[in-house]
Scaffold this motif. Structure first.
Motif, PDB file in Angstrom:
ATOM      1  N   ASP A 121       0.854  -1.186   0.000  1.00 49.04           N
ATOM      2  CA  ASP A 121       0.000   0.000   0.000  1.00 49.04           C
ATOM      3  C   ASP A 121       0.895   1.242   0.000  1.00 49.04           C
ATOM      4  OD1 ASP A 121      -2.910   1.070   0.763  1.00 49.04           O
ATOM      5  OD2 ASP A 121      -1.394   2.225   1.873  1.00 49.04           O
ATOM      6  N   PRO A 122       0.589   2.245  -0.848  1.00 52.76           N
ATOM      7  CA  PRO A 122       1.479   3.401  -0.947  1.00 52.76           C
ATOM      8  C   PRO A 122       1.608   4.201   0.348  1.00 52.76           C
ATOM      9  CG  PRO A 122      -0.525   3.711  -2.265  1.00 52.76           C
ATOM     10  CD  PRO A 122      -0.525   2.300  -1.794  1.00 52.76           C
ATOM     11  N   ILE A 123       0.622   4.111   1.218  1.00 56.04           N
ATOM     12  CA  ILE A 123       0.690   4.879   2.471  1.00 56.04           C
ATOM     13  C   ILE A 123       1.172   3.979   3.616  1.00 56.04           C
ATOM     14  CG2 ILE A 123      -0.615   6.325   4.101  1.00 56.04           C
ATOM     15  CD1 ILE A 123      -0.349   7.453   1.194  1.00 56.04           C
ATOM     16  N   GLN A 124       0.454   2.870   3.820  1.00 58.15           N
ATOM     17  CA  GLN A 124       0.827   2.006   4.959  1.00 58.15           C
ATOM     18  C   GLN A 124       2.228   1.408   4.806  1.00 58.15           C
ATOM     19  OE1 GLN A 124      -2.418  -0.772   5.290  1.00 58.15           O
ATOM     20  NE2 GLN A 124      -3.766   0.865   5.981  1.00 58.15           N
ATOM     21  N   GLU A 128       8.665   0.828   1.580  1.00 58.75           N
ATOM     22  CA  GLU A 128       8.871  -0.249   0.606  1.00 58.75           C
ATOM     23  C   GLU A 128       8.283   0.137  -0.760  1.00 58.75           C
ATOM     24  OE1 GLU A 128       7.898  -4.353   2.060  1.00 58.75           O
ATOM     25  OE2 GLU A 128       7.882  -3.286   3.966  1.00 58.75           O
ATOM     26  N   TYR A 129       7.131   0.787  -0.713  1.00 56.11           N
ATOM     27  CA  TYR A 129       6.494   1.231  -1.969  1.00 56.11           C
ATOM     28  C   TYR A 129       7.443   2.174  -2.704  1.00 56.11           C
ATOM     29  CZ  TYR A 129       2.769   2.871  -5.104  1.00 56.11           C
ATOM     30  OH  TYR A 129       2.006   3.159  -6.207  1.00 56.11           O
ATOM     31  N   SER A 154      21.534  -4.430  -0.108  1.00 53.31           N
ATOM     32  CA  SER A 154      21.454  -2.972  -0.217  1.00 53.31           C
ATOM     33  C   SER A 154      21.729  -2.302   1.146  1.00 53.31           C
ATOM     34  CB  SER A 154      20.058  -2.586  -0.728  1.00 53.31           C
ATOM     35  OG  SER A 154      19.863  -1.229  -0.568  1.00 53.31           O
ATOM     36  N   GLU A 155      22.234  -1.076   1.080  1.00 51.61           N
ATOM     37  CA  GLU A 155      22.447  -0.278   2.299  1.00 51.61           C
ATOM     38  C   GLU A 155      21.105   0.231   2.829  1.00 51.61           C
ATOM     39  OE1 GLU A 155      26.032   1.985   2.432  1.00 51.61           O
ATOM     40  OE2 GLU A 155      26.415  -0.189   2.371  1.00 51.61           O
ATOM     41  N   ASP A 156      20.132   0.292   1.943  1.00 52.16           N
ATOM     42  CA  ASP A 156      18.832   0.887   2.271  1.00 52.16           C
ATOM     43  C   ASP A 156      17.919  -0.184   2.904  1.00 52.16           C
ATOM     44  OD1 ASP A 156      16.323   1.946   2.304  1.00 52.16           O
ATOM     45  OD2 ASP A 156      16.271   2.517   0.182  1.00 52.16           O
ATOM     46  N   PRO A 157      17.522   0.010   4.180  1.00 48.37           N
ATOM     47  CA  PRO A 157      16.687  -1.020   4.838  1.00 48.37           C
ATOM     48  C   PRO A 157      15.355  -1.256   4.104  1.00 48.37           C
ATOM     49  CG  PRO A 157      17.030   0.910   6.272  1.00 48.37           C
ATOM     50  CD  PRO A 157      17.859   1.127   5.058  1.00 48.37           C
ATOM     51  N   ALA A 158      14.809  -0.198   3.481  1.00 46.19           N
ATOM     52  CA  ALA A 158      13.532  -0.364   2.763  1.00 46.19           C
ATOM     53  C   ALA A 158      13.717  -1.332   1.593  1.00 46.19           C
ATOM     54  CB  ALA A 158      13.029   0.986   2.266  1.00 46.19           C
ATOM     55  N   ARG A 159      14.867  -1.224   0.928  1.00 40.33           N
ATOM     56  CA  ARG A 159      15.155  -2.137  -0.188  1.00 40.33           C
ATOM     57  C   ARG A 159      15.317  -3.566   0.322  1.00 40.33           C
ATOM     58  NH1 ARG A 159      17.840  -0.375  -5.528  1.00 40.33           N
ATOM     59  NH2 ARG A 159      16.671   1.519  -5.849  1.00 40.33           N
ATOM     60  N   ARG A 165      10.152  -9.271   1.072  1.00 39.69           N
ATOM     61  CA  ARG A 165       8.741  -9.407   0.703  1.00 39.69           C
ATOM     62  C   ARG A 165       8.602 -10.179  -0.617  1.00 39.69           C
ATOM     63  NH1 ARG A 165       3.731  -6.341   1.350  1.00 39.69           N
ATOM     64  NH2 ARG A 165       4.711  -5.204   3.038  1.00 39.69           N
ATOM     65  N   ILE A 166       9.409  -9.788  -1.596  1.00 40.19           N
ATOM     66  CA  ILE A 166       9.326 -10.441  -2.912  1.00 40.19           C
ATOM     67  C   ILE A 166       9.694 -11.919  -2.785  1.00 40.19           C
ATOM     68  CG2 ILE A 166      10.403 -10.515  -5.211  1.00 40.19           C
ATOM     69  CD1 ILE A 166      10.677  -7.433  -5.029  1.00 40.19           C
ATOM     70  N   ASP A 167      10.704 -12.175  -1.966  1.00 37.06           N
ATOM     71  CA  ASP A 167      11.149 -13.553  -1.768  1.00 37.06           C
ATOM     72  C   ASP A 167      10.083 -14.361  -1.016  1.00 37.06           C
ATOM     73  OD1 ASP A 167      13.009 -15.515  -2.184  1.00 37.06           O
ATOM     74  OD2 ASP A 167      14.101 -15.126  -0.318  1.00 37.06           O
ATOM     75  N   ASN A 168       9.545 -13.790   0.070  1.00 35.44           N
ATOM     76  CA  ASN A 168       8.557 -14.512   0.879  1.00 35.44           C
ATOM     77  C   ASN A 168       7.279 -14.817   0.098  1.00 35.44           C
ATOM     78  OD1 ASN A 168      10.291 -14.350   2.978  1.00 35.44           O
ATOM     79  ND2 ASN A 168       9.155 -12.817   4.154  1.00 35.44           N
ATOM     80  N   LEU A 169       6.863 -13.864  -0.710  1.00 33.47           N
ATOM     81  CA  LEU A 169       5.638 -14.081  -1.495  1.00 33.47           C
ATOM     82  C   LEU A 169       5.907 -14.936  -2.737  1.00 33.47           C
ATOM     83  CD1 LEU A 169       3.958 -10.527  -1.336  1.00 33.47           C
ATOM     84  CD2 LEU A 169       3.288 -12.582  -0.096  1.00 33.47           C
ATOM     85  N   GLU A 170       7.152 -15.261  -2.975  1.00 33.66           N
ATOM     86  CA  GLU A 170       7.573 -16.119  -4.108  1.00 33.66           C
ATOM     87  C   GLU A 170       7.103 -15.565  -5.447  1.00 33.66           C
ATOM     88  OE1 GLU A 170       7.928 -20.542  -2.722  1.00 33.66           O
ATOM     89  OE2 GLU A 170       5.978 -19.812  -2.080  1.00 33.66           O
ATOM     90  N   ILE A 171       7.072 -14.241  -5.525  1.00 35.56           N
ATOM     91  CA  ILE A 171       6.552 -13.598  -6.732  1.00 35.56           C
ATOM     92  C   ILE A 171       7.400 -13.937  -7.959  1.00 35.56           C
ATOM     93  CG2 ILE A 171       6.129 -11.334  -7.826  1.00 35.56           C
ATOM     94  CD1 ILE A 171       5.579 -10.294  -4.942  1.00 35.56           C
ATOM     95  N   LEU A 172       8.697 -14.070  -7.756  1.00 33.45           N
ATOM     96  CA  LEU A 172       9.567 -14.330  -8.911  1.00 33.45           C
ATOM     97  C   LEU A 172       9.412 -15.751  -9.440  1.00 33.45           C
ATOM     98  CD1 LEU A 172      12.805 -12.430  -7.838  1.00 33.45           C
ATOM     99  CD2 LEU A 172      10.960 -11.647  -9.302  1.00 33.45           C
ATOM    100  N   ASN A 173       8.703 -16.604  -8.677  1.00 38.60           N
ATOM    101  CA  ASN A 173       8.482 -17.975  -9.159  1.00 38.60           C
ATOM    102  C   ASN A 173       7.220 -18.115  -9.994  1.00 38.60           C
ATOM    103  OD1 ASN A 173      10.744 -18.697  -7.769  1.00 38.60           O
ATOM    104  ND2 ASN A 173       9.639 -19.416  -5.957  1.00 38.60           N
ATOM    105  N   TRP A 174       6.473 -17.041 -10.148  1.00 41.34           N
ATOM    106  CA  TRP A 174       5.249 -17.153 -10.948  1.00 41.34           C
ATOM    107  C   TRP A 174       5.598 -17.512 -12.393  1.00 41.34           C
ATOM    108  CZ3 TRP A 174       1.399 -12.540  -9.828  1.00 41.34           C
ATOM    109  CH2 TRP A 174       1.065 -12.555  -8.477  1.00 41.34           C
TER     110      TRP A 174
END
Ligand SMILES: Nc1ncnc2c1ncn2[C@@H]1O[C@H](COP(=O)(O)OP(=O)(O)OP(=O)(O)O)[C@@H](O)[C@H]1O
Ligand SMILES: [Mg+2]
Length: 367
Positions: A121-124, A128-129, A154-159, A165-174
């Motif tokens: 979500d762009p606000i919550q 990360e957004y 990355s040095e950036d904690p948001a990154r 998040r991407i890894d946990n949701l396994e998005i790259l395995n789609w």
């Protein structure tokens, strides 16, 4: 008028039932309970549109029902068989290993939709957004592990959180992702006569909707090209329900509401099929001008149809619970007068027709 013969009239069986193909330049709603013959009838209409018009059609096909639309039945007229054989029909698969598989590019999505895939979500989830917003997404070859490693290191904690998040949701395995390869969006953009997108084989719940979103966002972004296309959504409740269940569905529903409201003048015409009118977002349903109603038992659903399609007299709707399979009421812009139709035979093979219950064979009982 471009006449399409789609069967015979129920009341006069030797009279052809004709609808006006030129009126598919608005939105169409197809409705009836499970097994009433919606998908079959949809196939009959699509075959006739292919034969009698130059309209380009894209089908979002959740049950692989239309993957054989270029395979004519042996009993079909040889001229018709030849015409189908020469037609530019492209099928992208996911339910079977057949090639080509259905792929699309993540970077083709709007940033909002890219975020929706990651449930951001762009606000919550502001940080990360924002990290996602500023990721380098230049097209080209893509290496999953290198991409994830770059985020994790990355040095950036948001990154780093975005990577997790991407890894946990396994998005790259789609299996949907093209990773720099060919995308079905490019094909739809060429406007072949028909593109069938079999979205039924994906394991992740949001993948079929993401595939639809890739196509629909592209069509909307390029609406000024004014290249007409009929967008067919069988089982449309999976694409624009009244209450979205996840962030991708919410994006997709918003996109469909926009196309339903404003797409007509840009040549983006919807053809939606579903079992109950209340399973579709009301802002999409209310924009439909053509109605194909198959058997519907539920008085509540018929009342909803009467409410939305006020131009159909109630006494005609009242016949719907008595329809046999393959019978339908056609009304609205594409039918001069409301008419009861017995749908004709398909010319091409059905992809996923009903299974039958097998009788017990000797030795199959319990011992
Ligand atoms: N007009 C018809 N002539 C011959 N067979 C038909 C006709 N209409 C439907 N059928 C057959 O009946 C079965 C159910 O039809 P269909 O799949 O079109 O129903 P549906 O309304 O799309 O159901 P669902 O909502 O469950 O998807 C299929 O096996 C189809 O081949
Ligand atoms: Mg169906």
């Amino acid at each position: 008028m471009i006449p399409l013969t789609i069967g015979t009239t129920v009341d006069f069986p030797d009279r052809p039932a004709v609808i006006d193909a030129s009126r598919f330049n608005r939105h169409t709603f197809w409705c009836g309970q499970s097994g009433s013959g919606k998908t079959y009838a949809l196939g009959v209409v699509l075959e006739q549109l292919l034969l009698e018009t130059a309209l380009s059609i894209a089908v979002l096909d959740p049950n692989a029902d239309f993957v054989k639309l270029s395979h004519t039945r042996t009993e079909a007229d040889p001229t018709v068989r030849k015409r189908f054989a020469d037609m530019d029909i492209r099928v992208f698969h996911s339910s079977t290993p057949n090639e080509p598989q259905l792929h699309a590019r993540y970077i083709e999505l709007s940033v909002r939709s890219q975020a929706a895939v990651g449930r951001l979500d762009p606000i919550q989830d502001g940080e990360e957004y924002n990290a996602l917003l500023h990721l380098d997404k230049t097209p080209g070859s893509f290496d999953k592990q290198r991409f994830l490693d770059a985020l994790f290191n990355s040095e950036d904690p948001a990154r780093r959180r975005l990577g997790m998040r991407i890894d946990n949701l396994e998005i790259l395995n789609w299996p949907l992702w093209a990773f720099g390869g060919a995308s079905a969006v490019d094909t739809v953009n060429e406007r072949p006569r028909m593109t069938v997108l079999d979205v039924g084989g994906f394991a992740h719940v949001a993948e079929p909707q993401t595939a639809a979103l890739c196509i629909l966002e592209h069509l909307w972004q390029h609406r000024m090209d004014k290249k007409p296309i009929l967008i067919v959504l069988d089982e449309a409740h999976n694409f624009c329900p009244p209450v979205p269940h996840n962030s991708v569905e919410a994006q997709l529903t918003q996109q469909l509401i926009q196309i339903a409201a404003e797409g007509r003048k840009f040549g983006l015409w919807l053809f939606l099929s579903t079992q109950r009118p209340t399973k579709i977002h009301p802002n999409v349903l209310s924009q439909c001008d053509n109605l194909g109603l198959m058997r519907m038992n539920s008085p509540r659903d018929l009342a909803e149809i009467a409410d939305v399609f006020g131009f159909v007299p109630q006494h005609l709707l009242d016949r719907s619970p008595k329809f046999r399979k393959g019978e339908a009421l056609f009304a609205g812009a594409f039918s001069d007068e409301p008419q009861f139709v017995r749908i004709g035979r398909r010319l091409t093979a059905e992809g996923g027709s009903d299974l039958s219950v097998e009788p017990r064979t000797a030795g199959s009982g319990r011992v």
